[in-house]
Design a protein around this motif. Structure first.
Motif, PDB file in Angstrom:
ATOM      1  N   HIS A   2      47.358  11.945 -22.072  1.00 39.68           N
ATOM      2  CA  HIS A   2      48.294  11.271 -23.220  1.00 39.68           C
ATOM      3  C   HIS A   2      47.244  10.174 -23.855  1.00 39.68           C
ATOM      4  N   TRP A   3      47.027  10.197 -25.153  1.00 40.16           N
ATOM      5  CA  TRP A   3      46.226   9.323 -25.729  1.00 40.16           C
ATOM      6  C   TRP A   3      46.866   7.839 -26.146  1.00 40.16           C
ATOM      7  N   ASN A   4      46.311   6.802 -25.441  1.00 42.42           N
ATOM      8  CA  ASN A   4      47.168   5.696 -25.453  1.00 42.42           C
ATOM      9  C   ASN A   4      46.663   4.571 -26.341  1.00 42.42           C
ATOM     10  N   LEU A   5      45.876   4.816 -27.274  1.00 41.69           N
ATOM     11  CA  LEU A   5      44.864   3.839 -28.117  1.00 41.69           C
ATOM     12  C   LEU A   5      45.729   2.659 -28.845  1.00 41.69           C
ATOM     13  N   ARG A   6      46.955   2.987 -29.277  1.00 39.48           N
ATOM     14  CA  ARG A   6      48.076   2.139 -30.269  1.00 39.48           C
ATOM     15  C   ARG A   6      48.282   1.016 -29.193  1.00 39.48           C
ATOM     16  N   LEU A   7      48.860   1.385 -27.970  1.00 41.09           N
ATOM     17  CA  LEU A   7      49.402   0.321 -27.046  1.00 41.09           C
ATOM     18  C   LEU A   7      48.278  -0.400 -26.534  1.00 41.09           C
ATOM     19  N   VAL A   8      47.032   0.007 -26.003  1.00 42.78           N
ATOM     20  CA  VAL A   8      45.951  -0.671 -25.666  1.00 42.78           C
ATOM     21  C   VAL A   8      45.594  -1.582 -26.787  1.00 42.78           C
ATOM     22  N   ALA A   9      45.552  -1.338 -28.012  1.00 43.44           N
ATOM     23  CA  ALA A   9      45.166  -2.174 -29.223  1.00 43.44           C
ATOM     24  C   ALA A   9      46.192  -3.300 -29.273  1.00 43.44           C
ATOM     25  N   ALA A  10      47.454  -2.966 -29.243  1.00 41.84           N
ATOM     26  CA  ALA A  10      48.598  -3.734 -29.429  1.00 41.84           C
ATOM     27  C   ALA A  10      48.194  -4.848 -28.479  1.00 41.84           C
ATOM     28  N   LYS A  11      48.046  -4.343 -27.126  1.00 39.53           N
ATOM     29  CA  LYS A  11      47.886  -5.425 -26.216  1.00 39.53           C
ATOM     30  C   LYS A  11      46.903  -6.506 -26.345  1.00 39.53           C
ATOM     31  N   LYS A  12      45.676  -6.373 -27.188  1.00 39.99           N
ATOM     32  CA  LYS A  12      44.608  -7.031 -27.591  1.00 39.99           C
ATOM     33  C   LYS A  12      44.969  -7.768 -28.892  1.00 39.99           C
ATOM     34  N   GLY A  13      46.126  -7.506 -29.539  1.00 40.00           N
ATOM     35  CA  GLY A  13      46.562  -8.073 -30.773  1.00 40.00           C
ATOM     36  C   GLY A  13      46.179  -7.473 -31.898  1.00 40.00           C
ATOM     37  N   ILE A  14      45.724  -6.144 -31.983  1.00 41.84           N
ATOM     38  CA  ILE A  14      45.420  -5.283 -32.948  1.00 41.84           C
ATOM     39  C   ILE A  14      46.644  -4.440 -33.332  1.00 41.84           C
ATOM     40  N   TRP A  15      47.198  -4.839 -34.408  1.00 40.09           N
ATOM     41  CA  TRP A  15      48.185  -3.937 -34.796  1.00 40.09           C
ATOM     42  C   TRP A  15      48.155  -2.896 -35.947  1.00 40.09           C
ATOM     43  N   LYS A  16      47.071  -2.781 -36.634  1.00 38.93           N
ATOM     44  CA  LYS A  16      46.738  -2.236 -37.803  1.00 38.93           C
ATOM     45  C   LYS A  16      45.465  -1.249 -37.420  1.00 38.93           C
ATOM     46  N   ALA A  17      45.363  -0.078 -37.953  1.00 38.46           N
ATOM     47  CA  ALA A  17      44.043   0.785 -37.638  1.00 38.46           C
ATOM     48  C   ALA A  17      43.017   0.231 -38.474  1.00 38.46           C
ATOM     49  N   THR A  18      43.309  -0.195 -39.714  1.00 36.67           N
ATOM     50  CA  THR A  18      41.899  -0.742 -40.411  1.00 36.67           C
ATOM     51  C   THR A  18      41.266  -1.896 -39.692  1.00 36.67           C
ATOM     52  N   ASP A  19      42.093  -2.558 -38.881  1.00 37.16           N
ATOM     53  CA  ASP A  19      41.507  -3.698 -38.121  1.00 37.16           C
ATOM     54  C   ASP A  19      40.688  -3.401 -37.083  1.00 37.16           C
ATOM     55  N   LEU A  20      41.038  -2.107 -36.556  1.00 36.19           N
ATOM     56  CA  LEU A  20      40.384  -1.608 -35.302  1.00 36.19           C
ATOM     57  C   LEU A  20      39.154  -1.172 -35.988  1.00 36.19           C
ATOM     58  N   GLN A  21      39.216  -0.324 -37.102  1.00 39.12           N
ATOM     59  CA  GLN A  21      38.335   0.330 -37.704  1.00 39.12           C
ATOM     60  C   GLN A  21      37.114  -0.547 -38.133  1.00 39.12           C
ATOM     61  N   ARG A  22      37.470  -1.923 -38.584  1.00 38.88           N
ATOM     62  CA  ARG A  22      36.430  -2.874 -38.976  1.00 38.88           C
ATOM     63  C   ARG A  22      35.848  -3.445 -37.567  1.00 38.88           C
ATOM     64  N   SER A  23      36.748  -3.725 -36.605  1.00 38.69           N
ATOM     65  CA  SER A  23      36.126  -4.032 -35.416  1.00 38.69           C
ATOM     66  C   SER A  23      35.148  -3.000 -34.753  1.00 38.69           C
ATOM     67  N   LEU A  24      35.355  -1.764 -34.934  1.00 32.86           N
ATOM     68  CA  LEU A  24      34.228  -0.482 -34.403  1.00 32.86           C
ATOM     69  C   LEU A  24      33.134  -0.732 -35.412  1.00 32.86           C
TER      70      LEU A  24
END
Length: 105
Positions: A2-24
């Protein structure tokens, strides 16, 4: 798995894919919008281990946080002996001993 990316990101305060994309991208991992959408919204079809390392650094997590085993999804059965080989394969019939060449003396 099971791919759990959204939950892990949410726990770090990242709620949008574009925000994670910028951080990456800040860590050198530039991901297309299409691939980011696949990572964010479901099971990725493929993911390089090097990219997984960057995701773990950005989210300050372990691989086990992102990939959750689902052993109950694995089915295993012993194949029937007849189904092991294609029907087009001829049966192997051992030759009787004693008809081969003699060893050197």
């Amino acid at each position: 798995m099971h791919w759990n990316l959204r939950l892990v990101a949410a726990k770090k305060g990242i709620w949008k894919a574009t925000d994670l994309q910028r951080s990456l991208a800040e860590y050198g991992l530039v991901i297309s919008s299409a691939k980011m959408s696949g990572l964010w919204s479901g099971q990725p079809l493929s993911l390089k281990l090097k990219d997984l390392d960057v995701i773990c650094v950005v989210l300050d997590c372990e691989i086990g946080d992102l990939l959750i085993p689902e052993p109950e999804m694995v089915s295993w059965s012993v194949p029937d002996e007849r189904s092991r080989w294609p029907s087009s394969c001829p049966p192997v019939i051992p030759r009787p001993r004693g008809h081969g060449s003699s060893p050197p003396e």
